[in-house]
Scaffold this active site. Structure first.
Site, PDB file in Angstrom:
ATOM      1  N   GLY A  68      25.584  24.615  38.520  1.00  0.00           N
ATOM      2  CA  GLY A  68      25.711  24.739  37.183  1.00  0.00           C
ATOM      3  C   GLY A  68      26.054  23.579  36.248  1.00  0.00           C
ATOM      4  O   GLY A  68      25.624  22.598  36.669  1.00  0.00           O
ATOM      5  N   CYS A  69      26.998  23.737  35.080  1.00  0.00           N
ATOM      6  CA  CYS A  69      27.069  22.496  34.140  1.00  0.00           C
ATOM      7  C   CYS A  69      27.800  21.417  34.984  1.00  0.00           C
ATOM      8  O   CYS A  69      28.823  21.517  35.849  1.00  0.00           O
ATOM      9  CB  CYS A  69      28.095  23.108  33.130  1.00  0.00           C
ATOM     10  SG  CYS A  69      28.929  21.935  32.348  1.00  0.00           S
ATOM     11  N   PHE A  70      27.363  20.254  34.752  1.00  0.00           N
ATOM     12  CA  PHE A  70      27.632  19.166  35.494  1.00  0.00           C
ATOM     13  C   PHE A  70      28.969  18.778  35.056  1.00  0.00           C
ATOM     14  O   PHE A  70      30.018  18.024  35.784  1.00  0.00           O
ATOM     15  CB  PHE A  70      26.893  17.952  35.640  1.00  0.00           C
ATOM     16  CG  PHE A  70      26.144  17.560  34.417  1.00  0.00           C
ATOM     17  CD1 PHE A  70      26.237  17.738  32.973  1.00  0.00           C
ATOM     18  CD2 PHE A  70      24.998  16.982  34.285  1.00  0.00           C
ATOM     19  CE1 PHE A  70      25.951  17.445  32.053  1.00  0.00           C
ATOM     20  CE2 PHE A  70      24.066  16.392  33.267  1.00  0.00           C
ATOM     21  CZ  PHE A  70      24.703  16.733  31.949  1.00  0.00           C
TER      22      PHE A  70
ATOM     23  N   CYS B  13      31.660  20.688  34.798  1.00  0.00           N
ATOM     24  CA  CYS B  13      32.598  21.049  35.518  1.00  0.00           C
ATOM     25  C   CYS B  13      32.520  20.811  36.800  1.00  0.00           C
ATOM     26  O   CYS B  13      33.438  20.537  37.593  1.00  0.00           O
ATOM     27  CB  CYS B  13      32.041  22.843  35.724  1.00  0.00           C
ATOM     28  SG  CYS B  13      31.790  23.814  34.143  1.00  0.00           S
TER      29      CYS B  13
ATOM     30  N   LYS C 287      26.248  24.171  25.273  1.00  0.00           N
ATOM     31  CA  LYS C 287      26.308  25.017  26.319  1.00  0.00           C
ATOM     32  C   LYS C 287      26.912  26.445  25.819  1.00  0.00           C
ATOM     33  O   LYS C 287      28.047  26.531  25.147  1.00  0.00           O
ATOM     34  CB  LYS C 287      27.148  24.646  27.487  1.00  0.00           C
ATOM     35  CG  LYS C 287      26.566  23.595  27.926  1.00  0.00           C
ATOM     36  CD  LYS C 287      27.572  23.145  29.279  1.00  0.00           C
ATOM     37  CE  LYS C 287      26.999  21.748  29.595  1.00  0.00           C
ATOM     38  NZ  LYS C 287      25.853  21.597  30.277  1.00  0.00           N
TER      39      LYS C 287
END
EC number: 1.8.4.11
Length: 220
Positions: free
Chosen positions: A51-53, A55, A2
């Site tokens: 979004g980013c899993f 997070c 990322k």
């Protein structure tokens, strides 16, 4: 990994995302009849993409009544998606989480409130520097009651903020569990630069603005 994508590559990347999302296979997913996951041993399941899993997993695990948050992929049209395949934007899937919760302690409605309170609700195809259709915001419903609740909250938030809310609303079809190294990523990698600089600050922003009585006392 990322990270920020160079501008030229980013333009090509978004082109691929938009093409993938407009495929007839993707429309079939959006128009499908929702699948309802039965309650097992008193535990229900809900599905969100935000979004980013890494997070999102940590955010939901800070909420009372949430037993577990599992990272994975949902919302697409390919079988057995992988992290690498999802990142191409050609699977239709978004990074998502499966929330296993006790409905006697926390309601689906509260989980939707957590969803909207823990992200930039106006950002399309991403959160922060994580950009692309695999990072898009989706709330998955399993029945008409959930769908109507989600749509009502989305409309109310749009009116309150006078903005267009980016979250898409999909009928739940299937959740594919992500590779083992993604699970509990924040807990197991506290010194990772992305975790320190993106995931933990996002979690702390959420906790600072969400009702304290709904959060676990012992969560970091």
């Amino acid at each position: 990994m990322k990270q920020i994508i160079p501008i030229v590559a980013l333009a090509l990347f978004f082109s691929c995302q938009n093409t993938a999302q407009s495929k007839k296979e993707q429309q079939a997913v959006i128009n499908a009849i929702p699948i309802e996951v039965p309650i097992e041993n008193g535990k229900a399941r809900a599905y969100f993409a935000s979004g980013c899993f890494w997070c999102v997993e940590a955010i939901y695990e800070s909420v009372k009544g949430v037993e577990e948050s599992i990272s994975g992929y949902s919302g697409g049209y390919t079988k057995n998606p992988t992290y690498g395949a999802s990142n191409t934007g050609k699977t239709g899937h978004a990074e998502a989480v499966e929330i296993i919760y006790n409905p006697n302690i926390v309601t689906f409605e509260t989980l939707v409130d957590v969803y909207f309170a823990s992200q930039n609700v106006t950002q399309v195809n991403g959160q922060g520097n994580d950009r692309g259709s695999q990072y898009r915001s989706i709330i998955f419903y399993q029945n008409e009651k959930q769908k109507n609740l989600i749509l009502a909250k989305k409309l109310a938030l749009e009116k309150k903020l006078n903005v267009k809310i980016a979250a898409e609303v999909y009928p739940f079809q299937k959740f594919w569990i992500a590779e083992e190294y993604h699970q509990d990523y924040e807990k197991r990698n506290p010194n990772n630069s992305y975790i320190r600089n993106v995931s933990i600050p996002r979690l702390n922003r959420f906790k600072a603005n969400f009702p304290k009585e709904l959060l676990k006392d012992d969560h970091h």
